[in-house]
Each structure stands twice: as C-alpha cells, then as structure tokens.
Design a protein around this motif. Structure first.
Motif, PDB file in Angstrom:
ATOM      1  N   ASP A  16      77.210  -9.454  88.540  1.00  0.00           N
ATOM      2  CA  ASP A  16      77.989 -10.024  89.652  1.00  0.00           C
ATOM      3  C   ASP A  16      79.064  -9.077  90.190  1.00  0.00           C
ATOM      4  OD1 ASP A  16      79.990 -10.171  87.724  1.00  0.00           O
ATOM      5  OD2 ASP A  16      80.044 -12.360  87.668  1.00  0.00           O
ATOM      6  N   GLY A  17      79.187  -7.879  89.597  1.00  0.00           N
ATOM      7  CA  GLY A  17      80.092  -6.867  90.119  1.00  0.00           C
ATOM      8  C   GLY A  17      81.573  -7.127  89.902  1.00  0.00           C
ATOM      9  N   ASP A  18      81.918  -7.990  88.928  1.00  0.00           N
ATOM     10  CA  ASP A  18      83.338  -8.284  88.702  1.00  0.00           C
ATOM     11  C   ASP A  18      84.016  -7.305  87.744  1.00  0.00           C
ATOM     12  OD1 ASP A  18      82.293  -9.083  86.263  1.00  0.00           O
ATOM     13  OD2 ASP A  18      83.137 -11.106  86.315  1.00  0.00           O
ATOM     14  N   GLY A  19      83.266  -6.299  87.266  1.00  0.00           N
ATOM     15  CA  GLY A  19      83.848  -5.303  86.371  1.00  0.00           C
ATOM     16  C   GLY A  19      83.836  -5.714  84.913  1.00  0.00           C
ATOM     17  N   LYS A  20      83.199  -6.847  84.614  1.00  0.00           N
ATOM     18  CA  LYS A  20      83.130  -7.332  83.242  1.00  0.00           C
ATOM     19  C   LYS A  20      81.739  -7.886  82.982  1.00  0.00           C
ATOM     20  CE  LYS A  20      87.989  -8.179  82.907  1.00  0.00           C
ATOM     21  NZ  LYS A  20      88.933  -8.650  81.955  1.00  0.00           N
ATOM     22  N   VAL A  21      81.383  -7.976  81.706  1.00  0.00           N
ATOM     23  CA  VAL A  21      80.059  -8.454  81.323  1.00  0.00           C
ATOM     24  C   VAL A  21      80.201  -9.788  80.601  1.00  0.00           C
ATOM     25  CG1 VAL A  21      77.981  -7.961  79.964  1.00  0.00           C
ATOM     26  CG2 VAL A  21      79.209  -6.088  81.106  1.00  0.00           C
ATOM     27  N   SER A  22      79.538 -10.808  81.143  1.00  0.00           N
ATOM     28  CA  SER A  22      79.547 -12.126  80.517  1.00  0.00           C
ATOM     29  C   SER A  22      78.394 -12.220  79.515  1.00  0.00           C
ATOM     30  CB  SER A  22      79.376 -13.217  81.575  1.00  0.00           C
ATOM     31  OG  SER A  22      78.066 -13.161  82.114  1.00  0.00           O
ATOM     32  N   ALA A  23      78.400 -13.263  78.723  1.00  0.00           N
ATOM     33  CA  ALA A  23      77.323 -13.478  77.753  1.00  0.00           C
ATOM     34  C   ALA A  23      75.983 -13.641  78.464  1.00  0.00           C
ATOM     35  CB  ALA A  23      77.633 -14.701  76.894  1.00  0.00           C
ATOM     36  N   SER A  24      75.969 -14.354  79.584  1.00  0.00           N
ATOM     37  CA  SER A  24      74.698 -14.543  80.292  1.00  0.00           C
ATOM     38  C   SER A  24      74.195 -13.223  80.882  1.00  0.00           C
ATOM     39  CB  SER A  24      74.811 -15.621  81.369  1.00  0.00           C
ATOM     40  OG  SER A  24      75.704 -15.243  82.377  1.00  0.00           O
ATOM     41  N   GLU A  25      75.101 -12.391  81.379  1.00  0.00           N
ATOM     42  CA  GLU A  25      74.697 -11.085  81.898  1.00  0.00           C
ATOM     43  C   GLU A  25      74.133 -10.219  80.769  1.00  0.00           C
ATOM     44  OE1 GLU A  25      77.721 -10.302  85.631  1.00  0.00           O
ATOM     45  OE2 GLU A  25      78.530 -10.054  83.596  1.00  0.00           O
ATOM     46  N   LEU A  26      74.796 -10.251  79.624  1.00  0.00           N
ATOM     47  CA  LEU A  26      74.348  -9.475  78.478  1.00  0.00           C
ATOM     48  C   LEU A  26      72.959  -9.927  78.034  1.00  0.00           C
ATOM     49  CD1 LEU A  26      75.072  -7.370  76.299  1.00  0.00           C
ATOM     50  CD2 LEU A  26      76.097  -9.232  74.981  1.00  0.00           C
ATOM     51  N   SER A  27      72.771 -11.224  77.899  1.00  0.00           N
ATOM     52  CA  SER A  27      71.493 -11.786  77.492  1.00  0.00           C
ATOM     53  C   SER A  27      70.397 -11.432  78.503  1.00  0.00           C
ATOM     54  CB  SER A  27      71.617 -13.300  77.345  1.00  0.00           C
ATOM     55  OG  SER A  27      70.392 -13.877  77.021  1.00  0.00           O
ATOM     56  N   HIS A  28      70.697 -11.589  79.785  1.00  0.00           N
ATOM     57  CA  HIS A  28      69.719 -11.318  80.841  1.00  0.00           C
ATOM     58  C   HIS A  28      69.283  -9.856  80.837  1.00  0.00           C
ATOM     59  CE1 HIS A  28      67.712 -11.628  84.710  1.00  0.00           C
ATOM     60  NE2 HIS A  28      68.356 -10.524  85.067  1.00  0.00           N
ATOM     61  N   ARG A  29      70.239  -8.947  80.830  1.00  0.00           N
ATOM     62  CA  ARG A  29      69.899  -7.516  80.916  1.00  0.00           C
ATOM     63  C   ARG A  29      69.157  -7.043  79.671  1.00  0.00           C
ATOM     64  NH1 ARG A  29      69.420  -5.918  85.973  1.00  0.00           N
ATOM     65  NH2 ARG A  29      71.382  -5.736  87.054  1.00  0.00           N
ATOM     66  N   LEU A  30      69.565  -7.511  78.496  1.00  0.00           N
ATOM     67  CA  LEU A  30      68.853  -7.104  77.288  1.00  0.00           C
ATOM     68  C   LEU A  30      67.419  -7.617  77.327  1.00  0.00           C
ATOM     69  CD1 LEU A  30      71.559  -7.439  74.519  1.00  0.00           C
ATOM     70  CD2 LEU A  30      70.594  -5.354  75.460  1.00  0.00           C
ATOM     71  N   GLY A  31      67.234  -8.802  77.892  1.00  0.00           N
ATOM     72  CA  GLY A  31      65.884  -9.337  78.063  1.00  0.00           C
ATOM     73  C   GLY A  31      65.048  -8.460  78.971  1.00  0.00           C
ATOM     74  N   GLN A  32      65.653  -7.965  80.037  1.00  0.00           N
ATOM     75  CA  GLN A  32      64.943  -7.081  80.957  1.00  0.00           C
ATOM     76  C   GLN A  32      64.587  -5.750  80.298  1.00  0.00           C
ATOM     77  OE1 GLN A  32      67.614  -6.842  84.366  1.00  0.00           O
ATOM     78  NE2 GLN A  32      66.223  -8.192  85.510  1.00  0.00           N
ATOM     79  N   MET A  33      65.377  -5.361  79.313  1.00  0.00           N
ATOM     80  CA  MET A  33      65.135  -4.099  78.608  1.00  0.00           C
ATOM     81  C   MET A  33      64.133  -4.271  77.469  1.00  0.00           C
ATOM     82  SD  MET A  33      69.122  -2.849  78.488  1.00  0.00           S
ATOM     83  CE  MET A  33      68.881  -1.677  77.197  1.00  0.00           C
ATOM     84  N   GLY A  34      63.609  -5.472  77.312  1.00  0.00           N
ATOM     85  CA  GLY A  34      62.622  -5.708  76.266  1.00  0.00           C
ATOM     86  C   GLY A  34      63.215  -6.249  74.987  1.00  0.00           C
ATOM     87  N   VAL A  38      69.323 -14.493  72.653  1.00  0.00           N
ATOM     88  CA  VAL A  38      69.488 -15.803  73.277  1.00  0.00           C
ATOM     89  C   VAL A  38      70.956 -15.995  73.634  1.00  0.00           C
ATOM     90  CG1 VAL A  38      67.474 -16.866  72.197  1.00  0.00           C
ATOM     91  CG2 VAL A  38      69.680 -16.988  71.059  1.00  0.00           C
ATOM     92  N   LEU A  39      71.204 -16.908  74.552  1.00  0.00           N
ATOM     93  CA  LEU A  39      72.556 -17.082  75.076  1.00  0.00           C
ATOM     94  C   LEU A  39      73.564 -17.394  73.973  1.00  0.00           C
ATOM     95  CD1 LEU A  39      74.328 -16.983  77.542  1.00  0.00           C
ATOM     96  CD2 LEU A  39      73.760 -19.364  77.995  1.00  0.00           C
ATOM     97  N   ASP A  40      73.207 -18.230  73.001  1.00  0.00           N
ATOM     98  CA  ASP A  40      74.134 -18.540  71.908  1.00  0.00           C
ATOM     99  C   ASP A  40      74.538 -17.279  71.158  1.00  0.00           C
ATOM    100  OD1 ASP A  40      74.102 -21.229  72.492  1.00  0.00           O
ATOM    101  OD2 ASP A  40      72.716 -21.758  70.870  1.00  0.00           O
ATOM    102  N   GLU A  41      73.558 -16.405  70.899  1.00  0.00           N
ATOM    103  CA  GLU A  41      73.848 -15.151  70.207  1.00  0.00           C
ATOM    104  C   GLU A  41      74.694 -14.232  71.077  1.00  0.00           C
ATOM    105  OE1 GLU A  41      69.814 -14.041  69.465  1.00  0.00           O
ATOM    106  OE2 GLU A  41      69.829 -14.888  67.445  1.00  0.00           O
ATOM    107  N   ALA A  42      74.410 -14.211  72.373  1.00  0.00           N
ATOM    108  CA  ALA A  42      75.199 -13.389  73.295  1.00  0.00           C
ATOM    109  C   ALA A  42      76.647 -13.883  73.341  1.00  0.00           C
ATOM    110  CB  ALA A  42      74.582 -13.401  74.687  1.00  0.00           C
ATOM    111  N   LEU A  43      76.832 -15.201  73.311  1.00  0.00           N
ATOM    112  CA  LEU A  43      78.190 -15.763  73.290  1.00  0.00           C
ATOM    113  C   LEU A  43      78.948 -15.297  72.059  1.00  0.00           C
ATOM    114  CD1 LEU A  43      77.431 -19.379  74.522  1.00  0.00           C
ATOM    115  CD2 LEU A  43      78.896 -17.715  75.684  1.00  0.00           C
ATOM    116  N   VAL A  44      78.273 -15.311  70.912  1.00  0.00           N
ATOM    117  CA  VAL A  44      78.897 -14.855  69.665  1.00  0.00           C
ATOM    118  C   VAL A  44      79.227 -13.367  69.758  1.00  0.00           C
ATOM    119  CG1 VAL A  44      78.509 -14.482  67.189  1.00  0.00           C
ATOM    120  CG2 VAL A  44      77.852 -16.650  68.237  1.00  0.00           C
ATOM    121  N   ALA A  45      78.302 -12.583  70.305  1.00  0.00           N
ATOM    122  CA  ALA A  45      78.525 -11.144  70.432  1.00  0.00           C
ATOM    123  C   ALA A  45      79.725 -10.859  71.336  1.00  0.00           C
ATOM    124  CB  ALA A  45      77.275 -10.457  70.985  1.00  0.00           C
ATOM    125  N   VAL A  46      79.795 -11.540  72.474  1.00  0.00           N
ATOM    126  CA  VAL A  46      80.917 -11.330  73.397  1.00  0.00           C
ATOM    127  C   VAL A  46      82.219 -11.767  72.742  1.00  0.00           C
ATOM    128  CG1 VAL A  46      81.934 -12.083  75.588  1.00  0.00           C
ATOM    129  CG2 VAL A  46      79.541 -11.394  75.514  1.00  0.00           C
TER     130      VAL A  46
END
Length: 140
Positions: A16-34, A38-46
């Motif tokens: 979204d270009g806000d200069g920060k990475v949310s859990a959903s952005e992290l989950s989405h991009r990692l999914g695109q990279m193969g 999951v979102l719960d894990e991304a939330l914990v990571a963030v």
C-alpha cells in the motif's frame, strides 16, 4: 546489504506504499514468493519484530530481521526439534494432552486442566493449542 537494497525489499513487501509492512502484506508477498505464512503466523512475526509497537514493520525492523546472526537458524532448528517432542501425532500443534504427556516424561506431574491453563497463557489466537510460532514466542 546497502541501505538502498533494504529500501527495495521494504518497497517490495509494502503493497500500500505507506512505508511499513503489515502482517497481511508479509503473508501475501511470501505467498507470491512460494513460501507459506498464514496470517496468524504473520501477525506473530510482526508482533515479535515490531520495535515501536505500531503493529507494522518499518525499515529498521526489516534490517534487523535480515541482519540477524546465522546462529538464529540453528536456534530455530533446535526449537522445531523441541516443539516436535511436545506435539502429538505430528498434528502441528501442542495440545494439553501432548503437553501433559511430555511433562510427565520429564518427571513433572500436571493435570490436564493445568496444562490447558499453561497453553492458554501463550495461545495468541485462542484456539486452545500452541502453534510453532506461539511456542517460539513462549521460549524467547
């Protein structure tokens, strides 16, 4: 890595270009990279990496993540091995029953209810079991 390279990584994850990475952005991009996060894990990571408590990863958080000592991989392997000792039947979670069984093997007698309480303390998503990410946070 140079500063520009870190900024490029941030821009890649920051949909979204806000200069920060949310859990959903992290989950989405990692999914695109193969990968799979999951979102719960991304939330914990963030939550784990977020240095200012805003629920998002900024450039400094990403730099810290990418520059972590390689010893982290070994620690992660050790944690996965320990997690495997507590999880029952390879289900991917630590259940109260599995916790009770392992504690008993270690010579510590706990009731099923006591094990439920122990799990509840670290059960971030409230599903009654511990995922690997919740276990990792507990062990930190």
């Amino acid at each position: 890595m140079r500063s520009e390279e870190y900024e490029r990584v941030l821009r890649y994850f920051d949909r979204d270009g806000d200069g920060k990475v949310s859990a959903s952005e992290l989950s989405h991009r990692l999914g695109q990279m193969g990968g799979k996060l999951v979102l719960d894990e991304a939330l914990v990571a963030v939550e784990t990496l977020d240095s200012n408590g805003d629920g998002l990863l900024d450039l400094q958080d990403l730099i810290k993540l990418m520059e972590e000592d390689n010893g982290e991989e070994e620690k992660l392997r050790d944690l996965r091995e320990a997690f495997g000792m507590y999880e029952e039947d390879g289900c991917g979670f630590i259940t109260p029953k599995g916790l009770k069984k392992m504690l008993s093997k270690l010579g510590e007698s706990k009731s099923f209810e006591e094990c439920k309480v122990m799990i509840k303390h670290f059960d971030i998503n409230g599903d009654g079991v511990l995922s690997f990410e919740e276990f990792r946070l507990m062990m930190m």
